[in-house]
Design a protein around this motif. Structure first.
Motif, short mmCIF file in Angstrom:
data_model
loop_
_atom_site.label_atom_id
_atom_site.label_comp_id
_atom_site.label_asym_id
_atom_site.label_seq_id
_atom_site.Cartn_x
_atom_site.Cartn_y
_atom_site.Cartn_z
N VAL A 1 0.84 -1.19 0.00
CA VAL A 1 0.00 0.00 0.00
C VAL A 1 0.88 1.24 0.00
O VAL A 1 1.81 1.37 0.80
N ASP A 2 0.58 2.16 -0.91
CA ASP A 2 1.24 3.46 -0.94
C ASP A 2 0.47 4.36 0.02
O ASP A 2 -0.53 5.00 -0.34
N TRP A 3 0.93 4.40 1.25
CA TRP A 3 0.18 5.10 2.29
C TRP A 3 0.09 6.59 2.04
O TRP A 3 -0.95 7.22 2.32
N ALA A 4 1.13 7.17 1.51
CA ALA A 4 1.09 8.61 1.23
C ALA A 4 0.00 8.90 0.20
O ALA A 4 -0.78 9.87 0.35
N THR B 1 -3.64 10.84 1.03
CA THR B 1 -4.01 12.03 0.26
C THR B 1 -5.40 11.87 -0.34
O THR B 1 -6.20 12.81 -0.36
N GLN B 2 -5.69 10.67 -0.83
CA GLN B 2 -6.98 10.39 -1.45
C GLN B 2 -8.13 10.46 -0.45
O GLN B 2 -9.21 10.96 -0.75
N THR B 3 -7.91 9.94 0.75
CA THR B 3 -9.00 9.82 1.72
C THR B 3 -9.01 10.93 2.76
O THR B 3 -10.02 11.11 3.46
N GLY B 4 -7.89 11.65 2.89
CA GLY B 4 -7.81 12.69 3.92
C GLY B 4 -7.69 12.13 5.31
O GLY B 4 -8.04 12.80 6.29
#
Length: 744
Positions: free
Chosen positions: A314-317, A321-324
């Motif tokens: 998983v690309d956590w960054a 960013t996508q989910t806030g």
């Protein structure tokens, strides 16, 4: 030995021609006193007379009894219009006879063609029936056989009335067994309990004894044994021990000496072990179909792939960013673990981030991995839970029953191992509510290629039905389980109180939780009035009625659903001049605007036990013989019509039991917790009630009742075999029988 109860003796049932002239008195429960013309004499009649039309010829079934004060009275057990029927009456009779392929439209066609002679022609002249458009000779002959057999239904109705058995039972018996129904019951009256015809054990037992069955005959003892297993299912247990069943037998056969019953049961133990519908091993006894479902569910779970899916890290960054959202360590573990495991479980209490993980998972699957939304199936056990899942995720969710597509015609789900659910991902929320039959059906319809995620709270009450699926699967240790414990809603007093409960601390009043304590033995009527007054005050200060829900552990008593609902209905939906009302069979009266709950699965209507709705329309304008769909109820995902018969499965729901509230959330909850519910005072009961509230909770409790619930923990573990079945690789399924489809 107790002396026989004279009121339980076999009665002499009479069949009388007459008319109901008037109803002099009507009790709220539907019982009436009336005046009728019976065989040309004016007589007093008593019973449920509401649905009998006034001053119209009827055939009455019942018995005479002399009241010490009021003299002879005829107890009406059933009534029907005499043949020949004609016009609308004939249409209604045909449409409700449950004849295959004969619905209201065809009934009207037949009645218009043959009028009062319709039944006679159906029984004797199928060639004339086949002349009608759209009716084949084969179909007409099927109807002929049905209505010839139906003539004998009157015989079994009258026979069963001797033991106060509802005439509807006779019709269901005929639907399944035809002309041989009476002989089947005569051969073994306990069949009525085994096949769940709605007849209790004690009624069937009276029938058997009155027909000469010995008080400790093997057949009677077998029935007691089976009934003990059926009763255990109602308590959630999948098996019983020999000692448990023996003591239940002693309690049931209270007309016999207890030691004699114990000895008789011990003497036929080997015979009990050979019963074709019972399985015994290691001093544990199960109904065969229960054992089969546990074995099949365990096999399906074990056979689901277990190898890691090797999903991309998983690309956590990117995801944050996508989910806030900034994901905590346990949340990251749960999300990544679900991506990598063919089957995994996420469990945790309120405010621990279950929904946060689900939304993050959906964002990753759809936006990063390109999974089509229609290939991700979201489901929950109830319509309200599914509706809430949709609101929280923005993706369509449905009930598990809808997902599996119940078919009334096939009396089962169309989604099976041969026709599985078409999905790459299957995500089930509120899994603590899923019982053994539903879990089995779900896994039978889950393809090996489908990735499965269960989400639930293992500390909530278990399912209403048998089994303890979520806890058992977690306890087996075979599958990845991700527990969430950190409270991310620390500003929520309800969440704080819930975590106090899990830590075995008695919660305290705070900004969102008000705990009102009373001395032990307090007058419950006073508590009832205070609770109602609190609701009145909330509404006067702007809270809408539909935001307020009362939850209670029990049904009976002043603080049970039976005692609270009439008061709450009169407060929230008072009777108004001109307001339509609807009387269900049995005497329950509903108004437009009433909050209702379905209490049994109605598969044909796609409405299930625990579904809540609101009465949106009542059709008093329909003709008396056009009984279908008089009451219309808006459920979360559909509007459904009910006849007077079907509405028996509905109850007022301004107050509901805690068990029935699972999977739902309400802005404001009021929860009375008193010693009236002593046997139910456990931590998971309090925890479940408390976590149904989203904004505010009022807890009314007796001194030390809350402390006692905490001390008793989550109550006795249910007796199930799923953990063992999951940890033992080979199970024999020999000597097993399927549960009747009507019970699934």
């Amino acid at each position: 030995m107790p002396s026989p109860d004279p009121t339980k003796e076999k009665r002499s049932i009479k069949t009388l021609d007459g008319q109901l002239l008037k109803i002099r008195y009507r009790h709220p429960n539907g019982w009436c006193i009336g005046q009728a013309l019976l065989d040309n004499a004016s007589e007093t009649v008593v019973g449920e007379l509401i649905e009998i039309p006034l001053r119209k010829p009827q055939i009455f079934y019942g018995y005479w009894e002399t009241h010490p004060k009021y003299g002879p009275q005829f107890h009406v057990q059933a009534a029907r219009s005499p043949e020949p029927l004609a016009g609308p009456g004939m249409v209604r009779y045909l449409a409700t006879a449950r004849c295959p392929h004969l619905g209201p439209k065809t009934a009207k066609k037949l009645a218009e063609a043959f009028d009062a002679e319709t039944l006679q022609i159906l029984r004797t002249d199928p060639e004339r029936v086949a002349v009608l458009p759209g009716v084949s000779l084969d179909r007409a002959r099927q109807w002929q056989q049905f209505f010839v057999d139906q003539q004998g239904a009157d015989d079994i109705i009258v026979w069963l009335l001797q033991w106060d058995i509802d005439p509807a039972v006779a019709r269901r018996l005929y639907a399944d067994y035809g002309a041989g129904a009476m002989e089947r019951v005569r051969a073994n009256p306990y069949t009525l309990t085994q096949d769940t015809w709605g007849v209790g054990f004690r009624t069937a037992d009276r029938m058997a004894v009155s027909m000469g069955w010995g008080p400790l005959s093997p057949e009677r003892l077998e029935a007691v044994w089976r009934f003990g297993l059926e009763t255990a299912l109602n308590q959630g247990d999948c098996y019983q021990t020999t000692d448990q069943l023996t003591e239940q037998g002693v309690a049931l056969l209270d007309d016999q000496d207890g030691e004699a019953v114990r000895k008789a049961l011990a003497d036929i133990r080997e015979r009990l072990g050979r019963l074709p519908d019972v399985v015994s091993d290691n001093d544990r006894w199960r109904l065969n179909w229960v054992h089969r479902l546990e074995v099949r569910l365990a096999t399906a779970l074990r056979n689901h792939p277990t190898a890691q899916t090797n999903a991309a890290p998983v690309d956590w960054a990117w995801l944050e960013t996508q989910t806030g959202v900034t994901y905590a360590g346990a949340q990251r573990d749960g999300l990544a673990g679900a991506l990598n495991a063919p089957f995994s479980i996420i469990t945790g209490g309120p405010g621990t981030g279950k929904t946060t993980i689900l939304n993050g998972l959906l964002a990753w699957l759809i936006r990063r991995e390109g999974v089509r939304p229609n290939r991700i199936a979201l489901a929950a056990p109830t319509a309200r839970a599914a509706q809430r899942m949709t609101a929280l995720t923005g993706h369509d969710a449905q009930t598990i029953h809808r997902l599996l597509n119940w078919s009334p015609a096939e009396r089962g789900f169309t989604k099976t191992a041969d026709n599985p659910v078409e999905a790459d991902w299957l995500i089930i929320d509120e899994v603590s509510m899923v019982d053994l039959p539903l879990a089995h059906a779900l896994w039978q319809a889950t393809a090996p290629t489908t990735q499965v995620l269960w989400i639930g709270d293992e500390h909530q009450l278990p399912s209403v039905g048998p089994g303890s699926i979520l806890k058992d699967v977690i306890q087996s240790g075979r599958f990845p389980v991700f527990r969430l414990t950190q409270n991310f809603r620390s500003t929520s007093g309800i969440t704080v109180a819930a975590h106090d409960l899990l830590a075995n601390r008695v919660p305290k009043s705070n900004a969102d939780v008000t705990i009102v304590r009373y001395d032990k033995g307090v007058d419950k009527r006073g508590v009832q009035q205070e609770l109602v007054e609190q609701i009145r005050q909330l509404h006067q200060h702007g809270t809408p009625w539909d935001a307020i829900q009362v939850l209670t552990p029990i049904r009976r008593g002043l603080l049970g659903t039976d005692g609270l609902n009439p008061l709450l209905r009169d407060l929230m939906n008072p009777e108004r001049s001109g307001q339509p009302q609807f009387t269900a069979k049995g005497g329950l009266v509903f108004r437009e605007g009433d909050r209702l709950m379905q209490t049994k699965n109605a598969y044909s209507k796609n409405v299930f036990n625990g579904d809540m709705g609101v009465v949106v329309a009542i059709r008093p304008d329909l003709a008396e013989d056009d009984d279908d769909d008089r009451l219309w109820v808006q459920f979360p995902d559909q509007t459904v019509g009910f006849s007077t018969d079907e509405a028996q499965m509905l109850r007022l729901a301004y107050a509901t039991t805690v068990h029935k509230s699972q999977g739902s959330e309400y802005p404001i909850v009021l929860f009375p917790l008193f010693y009236d519910a002593y046997v139910m005072l456990h931590r998971n009961l309090v925890y479940t009630a408390l976590t149904r509230a989203k904004e505010r909770l009022w807890l009314y409790t007796e001194a030390a009742a809350l402390w006692l619930a905490l001390q008793r923990g989550d109550g006795a573990e249910r007796q199930t075999g799923l953990v063992e079945a999951l940890t033992i690789e080979n199970h024999s399924s020999e000597n097993m029988v399927e549960r009747p489809a009507s019970q699934r």
